[in-house]
Design a protein around this motif. Structure first.
Motif, short mmCIF file in Angstrom:
data_model
loop_
_atom_site.label_atom_id
_atom_site.label_comp_id
_atom_site.label_asym_id
_atom_site.label_seq_id
_atom_site.Cartn_x
_atom_site.Cartn_y
_atom_site.Cartn_z
N MET A 1 11.32 -45.10 61.15
CA MET A 1 12.63 -44.65 60.68
C MET A 1 13.40 -43.96 61.80
O MET A 1 14.62 -44.15 61.95
N PHE A 2 12.69 -43.14 62.60
CA PHE A 2 13.35 -42.47 63.72
C PHE A 2 13.91 -43.50 64.71
O PHE A 2 15.04 -43.37 65.18
N GLN A 3 13.11 -44.53 65.00
CA GLN A 3 13.58 -45.56 65.92
C GLN A 3 14.81 -46.28 65.37
O GLN A 3 15.82 -46.45 66.07
N TRP A 4 14.72 -46.70 64.12
CA TRP A 4 15.80 -47.49 63.53
C TRP A 4 17.07 -46.64 63.37
O TRP A 4 18.16 -47.08 63.74
N ILE A 5 16.93 -45.45 62.81
CA ILE A 5 18.10 -44.61 62.57
C ILE A 5 18.77 -44.23 63.89
O ILE A 5 20.01 -44.19 63.98
N SER A 6 17.98 -43.97 64.92
CA SER A 6 18.55 -43.65 66.23
C SER A 6 19.40 -44.80 66.74
O SER A 6 20.55 -44.61 67.17
N LEU B 1 7.59 -43.14 61.42
CA LEU B 1 8.12 -43.03 62.78
C LEU B 1 9.09 -44.16 63.09
O LEU B 1 9.97 -44.01 63.95
N VAL C 1 12.36 -42.88 71.70
CA VAL C 1 12.30 -44.20 71.07
C VAL C 1 11.41 -45.14 71.88
O VAL C 1 10.60 -45.89 71.33
N VAL D 1 17.48 -39.08 73.28
CA VAL D 1 16.86 -39.86 72.20
C VAL D 1 16.09 -41.07 72.74
O VAL D 1 14.99 -41.37 72.27
#
Length: 362
Positions: A270-275, A268, A151, A147
Motif C-alpha cells: 500500500m505504501f508503494q502504490w499510494i506513494s 507494505l 519505495v 519517498v
C-alpha cells in the motif's frame, strides 16, 4: 539562483515514482493479456525503438533551450500550433490521472478497506493529491527524494525474499502462439516507456541542462520497473494464472514469508502504490493547471479534481478499466504521443535550420 527550479535528478525522482507506478503495476496485466508468456521478451525488445524516442526527447529539450514548450511554439509557429501540440498531451495526462485515481481507490477498498464507504476513500485520496498539485513543483521534488528510496528498498526486499518462489522454467518456451502476441507486447510496453515525454512539458522548471545519459538511465530504470515484476509474476504464478490477476505485482506480496512466523506483509505494498499514485496524480494535475490556468484562478484545479471525483461514481471495476485501456486508450495515447513528438522534433529541426541560414549567408 532560483531555488524554485529543479535539478535533473529531482525530475527523474518524480518521474520514477509517477511513471514507475504505471509500468510497475497498472501496465503488467495488460502486457500479460497482450503477449502472455512472451511479455517479458517484448519488454526487453521494446527498449531498442525506445532508444530512438529517448534521443528525440533529448534533441527537443536541447534545441528549445529548455523554454516553456508552449511559449517556444507560440514565438515561432503561432498559437494554433502550440495548442495542437500541447492540448492532446495534456488530455492524455488527465485521462492517466483519472485512471490512476479510480484504480487506486478501487484497490484500497477491495483489498484493505472493504467496510469503509468508497466515497470516503476517494475523498481522502483526492484531497491528498490536490494538496500536492496545488503546491510548487519543487515541493513534489523534495518529497520524492525522501519517498523514492523507501519505495525502492521495498521493491528490492520483495524481489529478494520471493526468490525461492520463482521457477524460471515458466518463462519458456516462447512464441507458442506465433509472433503476433510478442509484437503486441512491444506495442504496449512502449505505451508505458514513452511517458517520459513529460520531461518536455516541465523542462522550463529545470535549473540545468539535461544530458542524454540522464534520460537514457531513466529509460533503463523504467524498463526495469516493468520487466522485474512482470517476469516475477510469470515465474511465481505461471503465465496463465498471472494473467487472471487484476494486480499481479500486488499478489507477489502475498507470497512473502520470512521463517515460520512472519508473513502477510502485503500492507507494505500500500505504501508503494499510494506513494506512486500521489506523485502521479499530483504531477499530472500540476502540469494541466500550469498550462491551462493562465489566469491563476483558484477554482480551476478544484474543478478538475471534482471531475475526476465524479468518475468514482461510475462504479467501474478493474475489468472495465483494463478493457478501456487495452482496446482504446493505450493504443490511442501511444500513437498520439509518438506522432506529436515526431512533429515537434521536425518543428525544432526546421527552426534550428532557419536560425543557421542567416549565419551561413553572412
Amino acid at each position: 539562483m532560483n531555488y524554485n527550479l529543479l535539478r535533473a535528478k529531482e525530475v527523474f525522482f518524480i518521474l520514477t515514482l509517477s511513471t514507475g507506478l504505471f509500468n510497475h503495476v497498472i501496465l503488467i496485466p495488460l502486457l500479460l493479456e497482450a503477449a502472455g508468456r512472451d511479455a517479458w521478451l517484448s519488454v526487453i525488445t521494446a527498449f531498442f525503438p525506445f532508444l530512438l524516442f529517448i534521443w528525440i526527447i533529448y534533441y527537443i529539450n536541447k534545441n528549445t533551450n529548455q523554454e516553456n514548450i508552449s511559449d517556444w511554439l507560440k514565438k515561432r509557429y503561432g498559437k494554433l500550433m502550440a495548442a495542437l501540440i500541447a492540448l492532446p498531451l495534456i488530455l492524455i495526462l488527465f485521462v492517466h490521472a483519472s485512471i490512476t485515481f479510480i484504480n487506486t481507490s478501487y484497490w484500497a477498498e477491495i483489498y484493505f478497506l472493504p467496510t469503509t464507504p468508497s466515497f470516503l476513500i476517494s475523498s481522502v485520496l483526492l484531497i491528498s493529491c490536490y494538496l500536492l498539485s496545488s503546491r510548487k513543483l519543487k515541493i513534489l521534488a523534495i518529497m520524492s527524494t525522501i519517498v523514492l528510496p523507501m519505495v525502492v528498498f521495498l521493491g528490492f526486499f520483495i524481489m529478494s525474499v520471493n526468490t525461492t518462489e520463482k521457477d524460471p522454467e515458466y518463462l519458456f518456451p516462447l512464441f507458442l502462439n506465433g509472433y503476433v502476441p510478442f509484437f503486441k507486447g512491444i506495442f504496449f510496453s512502449l505505451s508505458g516507456l514513452t511517458e517520459i515525454f513529460v520531461i518536455i512539458l516541465i523542462q522550463h522548471k529545470l535549473n540545468q541542462k539535461i544530458q542524454f545519459k540522464q534520460i537514457f538511465w531513466l529509460g533503463v530504470v523504467l524498463l526495469g520497473l516493468t520487466f522485474g515484476p512482470l517476469s516475477a509474476a510469470i515465474m511465481e504464478f505461471g503465465p496463465v494464472e498471472a494473467r487472471n490477476f487484476a494486480f499481479p505485482a500486488y499478489e507477489e506480496w502475498k507470497l512473502l514469508k520470512i521463517g515460520e512466523f512472519i508473513s502477510r506483509l502485503d500492507f507494505l505494498a500500500m505504501f508503494q502504490w499510494i506513494s506512486g499514485a500521489f506523485f502521479r496524480i499530483g504531477l499530472f494535475m500540476y502540469i494541466i493547471n500550469h498550462y491551462f490556468n493562465k489566469r491563476k484562478s483558484k477554482l480551476f484545479l478544484p474543478f478538475l479534481y471534482l471531475i475526476i471525483y465524479g468518475f468514482s461514481f461510475l462504479k467501474l471495476d478493474t475489468y472495465d478499466i483494463n478493457k478501456f485501456q487495452y482496446l482504446y486508450f493505450l493504443p490511442f495515447s501511444l500513437i498520439i504521443v509518438v506522432s506529436i513528438t515526431t512533429v515537434l522534433f521536425i518543428l525544432v529541426l526546421l527552426s534550428k535550420r532557419r536560425e543557421k541560414a542567416p549565419l551561413e549567408r553572412s
